[in-house]
Write a protein that holds these residues in place. Structure first.
Motif, PDB file in Angstrom:
ATOM      1  N   THR A 174       8.761  -1.765   4.020  1.00 33.81           N
ATOM      2  CA  THR A 174       8.916  -2.431   2.729  1.00 33.81           C
ATOM      3  C   THR A 174       7.765  -3.393   2.494  1.00 33.81           C
ATOM      4  O   THR A 174       7.423  -4.192   3.371  1.00 33.81           O
ATOM      5  CB  THR A 174      10.272  -3.174   2.687  1.00 33.81           C
ATOM      6  OG1 THR A 174      11.325  -2.224   2.911  1.00 33.81           O
ATOM      7  CG2 THR A 174      10.491  -3.862   1.359  1.00 33.81           C
ATOM      8  N   ASN A 175       7.176  -3.297   1.317  1.00 34.45           N
ATOM      9  CA  ASN A 175       6.017  -4.114   0.961  1.00 34.45           C
ATOM     10  C   ASN A 175       6.468  -5.541   0.645  1.00 34.45           C
ATOM     11  O   ASN A 175       7.409  -5.744  -0.119  1.00 34.45           O
ATOM     12  CB  ASN A 175       5.309  -3.497  -0.253  1.00 34.45           C
ATOM     13  CG  ASN A 175       3.916  -4.037  -0.459  1.00 34.45           C
ATOM     14  OD1 ASN A 175       3.694  -5.239  -0.462  1.00 34.45           O
ATOM     15  ND2 ASN A 175       2.958  -3.138  -0.657  1.00 34.45           N
ATOM     16  N   VAL A 176       5.771  -6.518   1.219  1.00 39.18           N
ATOM     17  CA  VAL A 176       6.149  -7.919   0.990  1.00 39.18           C
ATOM     18  C   VAL A 176       6.036  -8.300  -0.489  1.00 39.18           C
ATOM     19  O   VAL A 176       6.761  -9.178  -0.967  1.00 39.18           O
ATOM     20  CB  VAL A 176       5.313  -8.891   1.847  1.00 39.18           C
ATOM     21  CG1 VAL A 176       5.692  -8.782   3.313  1.00 39.18           C
ATOM     22  CG2 VAL A 176       3.817  -8.690   1.650  1.00 39.18           C
ATOM     23  N   LYS A 177       5.143  -7.651  -1.229  1.00 37.83           N
ATOM     24  CA  LYS A 177       5.053  -7.934  -2.666  1.00 37.83           C
ATOM     25  C   LYS A 177       6.365  -7.585  -3.367  1.00 37.83           C
ATOM     26  O   LYS A 177       6.791  -8.289  -4.290  1.00 37.83           O
ATOM     27  CB  LYS A 177       3.906  -7.136  -3.299  1.00 37.83           C
ATOM     28  CG  LYS A 177       2.519  -7.625  -2.931  1.00 37.83           C
ATOM     29  CD  LYS A 177       1.476  -6.814  -3.686  1.00 37.83           C
ATOM     30  CE  LYS A 177       0.064  -7.300  -3.364  1.00 37.83           C
ATOM     31  NZ  LYS A 177      -0.953  -6.514  -4.113  1.00 37.83           N
ATOM     32  N   ARG A 193       9.716  -1.262  -6.059  1.00 41.92           N
ATOM     33  CA  ARG A 193       9.323  -0.516  -4.860  1.00 41.92           C
ATOM     34  C   ARG A 193       7.920   0.046  -5.036  1.00 41.92           C
ATOM     35  O   ARG A 193       7.650   0.774  -5.995  1.00 41.92           O
ATOM     36  CB  ARG A 193      10.307   0.624  -4.575  1.00 41.92           C
ATOM     37  CG  ARG A 193      11.669   0.152  -4.077  1.00 41.92           C
ATOM     38  CD  ARG A 193      12.527   1.321  -3.616  1.00 41.92           C
ATOM     39  NE  ARG A 193      13.786   0.863  -3.041  1.00 41.92           N
ATOM     40  CZ  ARG A 193      14.937   0.804  -3.707  1.00 41.92           C
ATOM     41  NH1 ARG A 193      14.970   1.189  -4.992  1.00 41.92           N
ATOM     42  NH2 ARG A 193      16.041   0.379  -3.116  1.00 41.92           N
ATOM     43  N   THR A 194       7.048  -0.283  -4.104  1.00 42.43           N
ATOM     44  CA  THR A 194       5.692   0.255  -4.072  1.00 42.43           C
ATOM     45  C   THR A 194       5.681   1.483  -3.171  1.00 42.43           C
ATOM     46  O   THR A 194       6.135   1.400  -2.022  1.00 42.43           O
ATOM     47  CB  THR A 194       4.708  -0.798  -3.516  1.00 42.43           C
ATOM     48  OG1 THR A 194       4.767  -1.968  -4.344  1.00 42.43           O
ATOM     49  CG2 THR A 194       3.292  -0.258  -3.471  1.00 42.43           C
ATOM     50  N   ALA A 233       0.431   4.143  -1.251  1.00 46.21           N
ATOM     51  CA  ALA A 233      -0.360   3.243  -2.099  1.00 46.21           C
ATOM     52  C   ALA A 233      -0.393   1.837  -1.505  1.00 46.21           C
ATOM     53  O   ALA A 233      -1.449   1.196  -1.442  1.00 46.21           O
ATOM     54  CB  ALA A 233       0.212   3.208  -3.510  1.00 46.21           C
ATOM     55  N   GLY A 234       0.760   1.354  -1.061  1.00 51.00           N
ATOM     56  CA  GLY A 234       0.835   0.002  -0.520  1.00 51.00           C
ATOM     57  C   GLY A 234       0.078  -0.161   0.780  1.00 51.00           C
ATOM     58  O   GLY A 234      -0.597  -1.169   1.000  1.00 51.00           O
ATOM     59  N   ILE A 235       0.167   0.851   1.649  1.00 51.90           N
ATOM     60  CA  ILE A 235      -0.491   0.729   2.953  1.00 51.90           C
ATOM     61  C   ILE A 235      -2.002   0.851   2.814  1.00 51.90           C
ATOM     62  O   ILE A 235      -2.764   0.207   3.535  1.00 51.90           O
ATOM     63  CB  ILE A 235       0.069   1.764   3.958  1.00 51.90           C
ATOM     64  CG1 ILE A 235      -0.173   1.285   5.400  1.00 51.90           C
ATOM     65  CG2 ILE A 235      -0.508   3.146   3.749  1.00 51.90           C
ATOM     66  CD1 ILE A 235       0.584   0.046   5.787  1.00 51.90           C
TER      67      ILE A 235
END
Length: 334
Positions: free
Chosen positions: A222-225, A308-309, A313-315
């Motif tokens: 899970t992305n912190v953003k 949700r990212t 894309a997020g990594i």
């Protein structure tokens, strides 16, 4: 709504510079973020700060000069900053979150994860601040996912136990607080070791050596953003509706083992993954981990809260500064 304060700024003009006093807008909504130097705390601070909140972050060893330096075990210091700042919202990100460290330093971990959290909840109640306590999916044993907020916790390791005890301490001292359980996090790290996800990047990049990767435990990176956005949305919802309180879950929705994450990272950067070896046996070293502690997030979704990212894309956004082989940057970003 905003207030106005005076701020000194340096103005450059041809041949000289001068000090001038200017009016600046100060948002009237105030939020205090603990653990603001950490991976999640930095994202939470940024999210509130960029969305018309007057955000103050506090940390300990790495706090200054950007954040307030506060030892959360110092009850007088905690009392003083809360009563001086009078926050409407407190997001409590600070914790000892490394399961193996908690096992080796149980007393220190309990002081931070439980005692400090209970005291913070009490102080928040004293000024009428809405406290969001960040907890973990590790409060569950991972045998019957997905888990709703009403499901009975059964932590397998001491980290999960201290976070569960922290939840109880928070809600006992402040019945209007919120608990937000989240899974493994990743995001814009300052160093790869800051996240259990990003720490795998060097094993992915250096393909001249085979690397064993866990293919047993099911995770939901899970992305912190996204978590930061959820915290802000939850805070803003609470400002309008006092009934918003209690326990909530948020999580990414892409199920992956560490092996699958590593392969996804390789794919995101056009790197080889044949040197990565999936290990399907239950890990026998370190603190016990739940097999699959998937969180049911429908309660927040019903409130219209969430973001949700996509993992790839997020990594990619998180890891590209750590890319060693510059040639790959050409294929990934151009």
């Amino acid at each position: 709504m905003v207030g106005r304060e005076k701020e000194l700024k340096i103005r450059f003009v041809p041949g000289r510079c001068e000090l001038v006093e200017e009016d600046v807008d100060i948002p009237s909504r105030r939020v205090l973020i603990t653990g603001a130097t950490g991976l999640l705390g930095r994202a939470v601070f940024k999210e509130f700060n960029e969305n018309n909140w007057n955000a103050v972050g506090c940390g300990y060893r790495r706090a200054q000069p950007r954040f307030e330096q506060i030892n959360l075990l110092d009850s007088i210091a905690v009392h003083d900053i809360i009563h001086d700042f009078q926050p409407h919202v407190i997001v409590h990100c600070a914790a000892e979150r490394r399961p193996d460290v908690v096992e080796s330093q149980p007393d220190a971990a309990s002081q931070l994860n439980v005692a400090a959290s209970g005291n913070l909840a009490k102080e928040a109640a004293g000024v009428g601040a809405f406290l969001i306590y960040i907890s973990t999916d590790y409060v569950f044993d991972g045998t019957s996912p997905p888990y709703k907020e009403t499901d009975v916790p059964n932590p397998l390791n001491l980290y999960g136990k201290t976070k569960l005890e922290g939840e109880k301490a928070v809600l006992e001292n402040n019945e209007d607080a919120a608990v937000l359980r989240i899974p493994v996090l990743y995001g814009e790290v300052e160093r790869l070791e800051e996240s259990a996800v990003t720490v795998m990047f060097d094993k992915v990049q250096f393909s001249n050596k085979s690397a064993n990767m866990d293919h047993w435990q099911q995770r939901f990176p899970t992305n912190v953003k996204d978590v930061a956005t959820v915290c802000r949305q939850l805070a803003e919802k609470r400002m309008l509706d006092p009934s918003v309180k209690g326990t909530f879950h948020w999580s990414g929705n892409e199920q992956m083992t560490k092996y699958e994450m590593a392969c996804a990272i390789a794919d995101a950067f056009n790197l080889p993954s044949s040197h990565l070896r999936p290990i399907t046996d239950c890990p026998v070293v370190g603190a016990l981990r739940p097999r699959n502690a998937q969180l049911d997030c429908s309660k927040l979704e019903m409130l219209g809260i969430g973001q949700r990212t996509p993992f790839r894309a997020g990594i990619k956004e998180s890891l590209w500064p750590f890319l060693v082989d510059k040639r790959w940057r050409q294929t990934v970003f151009h």
